[in-house]
Design an enzyme around this catalytic site. Structure first.
Site, PDB file in Angstrom:
ATOM      1  N   GLY A   1      12.403 -35.835  -4.310  1.00 24.13           N
ATOM      2  CA  GLY A   1      13.090 -36.630  -4.718  1.00 24.13           C
ATOM      3  C   GLY A   1      12.633 -38.065  -5.595  1.00 24.13           C
ATOM      4  O   GLY A   1      11.870 -38.849  -5.006  1.00 24.13           O
TER       5      GLY A   1
ATOM      6  N   LEU B   1      12.894 -24.184 -10.202  1.00 27.10           N
ATOM      7  CA  LEU B   1      13.681 -24.770 -11.278  1.00 27.10           C
ATOM      8  C   LEU B   1      14.448 -23.954 -11.927  1.00 27.10           C
ATOM      9  O   LEU B   1      13.965 -22.826 -12.562  1.00 27.10           O
ATOM     10  CB  LEU B   1      12.865 -25.740 -12.259  1.00 27.10           C
ATOM     11  CG  LEU B   1      11.954 -26.729 -11.504  1.00 27.10           C
ATOM     12  CD1 LEU B   1      11.018 -27.382 -12.444  1.00 27.10           C
ATOM     13  CD2 LEU B   1      12.934 -27.696 -11.016  1.00 27.10           C
ATOM     14  N   THR B   2      15.885 -23.810 -11.890  1.00 30.44           N
ATOM     15  CA  THR B   2      16.597 -23.106 -12.509  1.00 30.44           C
ATOM     16  C   THR B   2      16.467 -23.240 -14.158  1.00 30.44           C
ATOM     17  O   THR B   2      16.501 -23.993 -14.715  1.00 30.44           O
ATOM     18  CB  THR B   2      18.298 -23.216 -12.306  1.00 30.44           C
ATOM     19  OG1 THR B   2      18.159 -23.348 -10.895  1.00 30.44           O
ATOM     20  CG2 THR B   2      19.002 -22.288 -12.876  1.00 30.44           C
TER      21      THR B   2
ATOM     22  N   GLY C   1      10.325 -31.936  -8.869  1.00 30.52           N
ATOM     23  CA  GLY C   1      10.998 -31.109  -9.780  1.00 30.52           C
ATOM     24  C   GLY C   1      11.398 -31.636 -11.210  1.00 30.52           C
ATOM     25  O   GLY C   1      10.845 -31.465 -12.117  1.00 30.52           O
TER      26      GLY C   1
ATOM     27  N   CYS D   1      20.647 -25.818  -2.191  1.00 27.16           N
ATOM     28  CA  CYS D   1      21.417 -25.823  -3.431  1.00 27.16           C
ATOM     29  C   CYS D   1      22.839 -26.335  -3.621  1.00 27.16           C
ATOM     30  O   CYS D   1      23.513 -25.629  -2.727  1.00 27.16           O
ATOM     31  CB  CYS D   1      21.238 -24.161  -4.089  1.00 27.16           C
ATOM     32  SG  CYS D   1      22.232 -24.118  -5.688  1.00 27.16           S
TER      33      CYS D   1
ATOM     34  N   GLN E   1      11.461 -17.569  -4.295  1.00 24.56           N
ATOM     35  CA  GLN E   1      12.892 -18.483  -3.370  1.00 24.56           C
ATOM     36  C   GLN E   1      14.012 -17.521  -3.578  1.00 24.56           C
ATOM     37  O   GLN E   1      14.142 -17.077  -4.585  1.00 24.56           O
ATOM     38  CB  GLN E   1      12.867 -19.788  -4.148  1.00 24.56           C
ATOM     39  CG  GLN E   1      14.108 -20.823  -3.139  1.00 24.56           C
ATOM     40  CD  GLN E   1      14.491 -21.874  -3.690  1.00 24.56           C
ATOM     41  OE1 GLN E   1      15.213 -21.830  -4.795  1.00 24.56           O
ATOM     42  NE2 GLN E   1      14.126 -22.850  -2.959  1.00 24.56           N
TER      43      GLN E   1
END
Length: 682
Positions: free
Chosen positions: A526, A320-321, A549, A408, A373
């Site tokens: 998802g 996760l960013t 996520g 992404c 990643q």
């Protein structure tokens, strides 16, 4: 629910303030995208609301709506430091080798005299029993013992005299002449234990970063592999030229047949030569490991020594960013997650020796299965990145797998040919993955995909079946595949397509059975937001597990729910315990000095910018909760629950002050979304 807009969370009437839904930001923010306004789940613009949230609402004009929508782009978070700083060596209680030539202050007494007062890290019980707000809890009575989270975990605090919880690990003594001396306390037993159980790994030092930055790092595996590719490309060009010559000869032969002069013998001889050359051509293609209909070579590789990933039924925290840093991953581990992965790093930045990029590979010992990643667009960046990761982090179990981001969607990544752009470049992706397998040795390579680039053009099935081969002509030797059930174009505007995920899983399993290959773990991704969602996905869609996520961003305790197969009506007190843990993990990672505390504060606020969206399930009329349902305006069962649900970023800072002390005037938290910068609407 009657009277509520479609897609609204079914909150019980006694907790409702208004049926108008709270403005929820576009979830592309979870992937670090820029732009994107506020949209409702049915695709319409967010409804206008008045200050009171009632039916007699005043519509905002265009300027007001525009000011509240979208993201605060180009956010900058400067470091907050002590007004009077001190040399780190002196602060740690040691001598500075530079002496008087050191550019930093060495006067410890003056530094301590100017240093802000110590902070106090309260327990949740102490915090909740306080008669007033968080500011009072920071006034430390002499009878109240100080706690330094770093000292408690490691037996020493490397920030020494700079630590804002200094009184927890300082010892005062009077000398014979009556002067007071200060020394730092070390708990040797705890220090020895922490060296094994608590010390972060995967430190890639300045020397290695300098070698990368100056392009002096040696890549023997990469160099050999890239030479193989060059030679294969050269052979393919030669074969292509031969094909053209054969076609030209065939054309001339046909023209000769159509001419009025027919010479039987030469014609038969020409046909024989052509057939022989064609046979030889295909023989050469096969020997070179090429397929006549494939535009790029797949270089053979042995995968027998690769570590096999046995991940069936495990939980997997998505990379996760911004929020998915080491402290947040530790929090999720405390809630039971099995597999964690660091934030996405760019291959080019790793190879340029970026300090910030290399910090992303750090791992806490509590992370049982940990991966890194990376994003890149070709073999000549992805393969050397894999090689340096294996060399610097793989020898002592620092990484368990390396994941390649093929999903992404953000423009910054896509336009360079990385991320989801690789979905339309399988040949290029295959070259990179095979080379990475060579460079990583026994460490597996995994990939994370989306269903395709454009809506209506799902391509993941073909790519997945090609990727799982065991080293044959078309196999890339992938250790695990994660498929996010959305296209790049779709982003989060619709629900994930789990039926297509099942179609892809079934196709891969059929191919593995035909080739007698061991099954590769396949995870879906998802909209998983509950234990029910997780176990239904595993049972109905044939996946080995679910990567989570957004569900983990909003409710990190989802992993406990999955493990215990229950929907947890977590109390506000229990949620605050999680916030406290995250604060302590942040201090352990970022530091307990002024700078570290406010870096921790920033990332704590980033986490709260997702957690406020959780609607307690005890307030819902229907279970399980759905991730895409938007909350109406509601009040919690107690004051703390209402505070934790506030969409106002000022309240997130207030929550941070409960454990990190008052935010300094120089600290400014700019929320990612403009709507969160406005006062709460009731």
């Amino acid at each position: 629910m009657s009277g509520f807009p479609a897609g609204t969370a079914p909150v019980k009437a006694e907790f409702l303030i208004s049926i108008d839904p709270i403005a929820v930001p576009d979830d592309d923010a979870a992937e670090g995208s820029g732009g994107g306004g506020l949209t409702s789940r049915n695709g319409r613009d967010d409804p206008d609301t008045n200050d009171g949230g009632g039916r007699n609402k005043r519509k905002r004009n265009k300027e007001e709506k525009k000011a509240r929508q979208g993201q605060n782009k180009n956010r900058r978070f400067g470091k907050v430091r002590d007004e009077q700083d001190i040399c780190f060596k002196i602060a740690a209680g040691t001598l500075c080798e530079f002496g008087a030539e050191c550019k930093y202050n060495h006067d410890l007494q003056n530094y301590l005299a100017a240093k802000p007062p110590d902070l106090w890290m309260p327990t949740v019980d102490e915090l909740l029993s306080a008669s007033s707000g968080s500011e009072e809890t920071q006034n430390v009575p002499n009878s109240r013992p100080a706690r330094c989270p770093i000292f408690e975990e490691f037996g020493e605090c490397k920030y020494g005299f700079k630590c804002r919880y200094l009184s927890a690990h300082i010892q005062k003594a009077l000398s014979e002449d009556g002067t007071e001396s200060l020394s730092l306390v070390v708990d040797e037993a705890k220090k020895a234990h922490a060296a094994i159980s608590a010390k972060e790994v995967n430190y890639v030092g300045a020397d290695t970063q300098k070698l990368l930055r100056t392009k002096k790092y040696v890549f023997p595996v990469t160099d050999a592999y890239l030479r193989e590719l060059q030679e294969a490309d050269k052979r393919e060009q030669e074969i292509e030229m031969e094909r053209k010559h054969l076609k030209e000869a065939e054309r001339e032969r046909r023209e000769a047949e159509d001419s009025t002069v027919v010479i039987a013998e030469p014609e038969q001889k020409q046909e024989t030569v052509t057939e022989d050359k064609t046979d030889n051509l295909h023989t050469q293609i096969a020997a070179d490991g090429l397929h006549p209909d494939v535009d790029t070579p797949d270089v053979s590789i042995r995968f027998a020594e690769k570590n096999r990933l046995d991940w069936r039924g495990k939980t997997y925290l998505a990379p996760l960013t911004t929020v998915g840093n080491l402290p947040f991953r530790r929090l999720c581990v405390s809630y039971g997650v099995d597999i964690t992965c660091g934030e996405m790093g760019l291959a080019t930045s790793f190879l340029s020796g970026s300090k910030e990029e290399w910090s992303l590979v750090r791992r806490h010992p509590s992370e049982r299965t940990f991966g890194v990643q990376i994003a890149g667009n070709k073999a000549n960046t992805l393969v050397p990145t894999a090689e340096v990761l294996a060399k610097e982090c793989g020898s002592q179990g620092g990484i368990d797998f390396v994941d390649v981001n093929c999903g992404c969607p953000i423009d910054l990544v896509f336009k360079t040919g990385s991320g989801s752009a690789l979905l339309d470049a399988p040949a290029k992706l295959g070259k990179a993955l095979i080379g990475m397998n060579k460079a990583l040795g026994s460490i597996p390579v995994t990939i994370k995909l989306r269903t395709g680039v454009k809506d209506g053009r799902n391509t993941a099935e073909k790519l997945m079946t090609r990727a799982v081969g065991g080293g044959g002509e078309s196999g890339w030797g992938i250790g695990c595949i994660t498929l996010h059930g959305r296209t790049r174009q779709q982003r989060y505007t619709k629900l994930a397509d789990w039926e297509y995920i099942r179609q892809c899983v079934d196709a891969v399993r059929a191919g593995e059975a035909d080739e007698d290959l061991p099954p590769v773990p396949i995870f879906g991704n998802g909209d998983c937001f509950s234990s029910h969602d997780y176990h239904s996905a595993v049972d109905q869609y044939h996946v080995d597990g679910v990567m989570i996520g957004r569900g983990a961003l909003i409710k990190p305790w989802i992993f406990t729910e999955i493990k215990e197969r229950r929907e947890w009506d977590i109390s506000s007190r229990e949620r605050l315990e999680g916030v406290k843990k995250l604060a302590e993990f942040g201090l352990s990672h970022f530091g307990s000095d002024t700078s570290g505390i406010n870096t921790t504060r920033r990332y704590l606020c980033e986490a709260l910018s997702f957690q406020y969206r959780y609607v307690p399930i005890g307030l819902l009329e229907v279970l399980p909760a759905r991730i895409n349902d938007r909350a109406p305006r509601f009040r919690g069962r107690d004051e703390l629950e209402s505070l934790l649900a506030s969409p106002n970023s000022a309240d997130w800072v207030k929550i941070s002050e409960m454990f990190l002390g008052p935010a300094p005037e120089a600290f400014v938290f700019v929320p990612k979304h403009k709507s969160n910068a406005y006062e709460s609407q009731g």
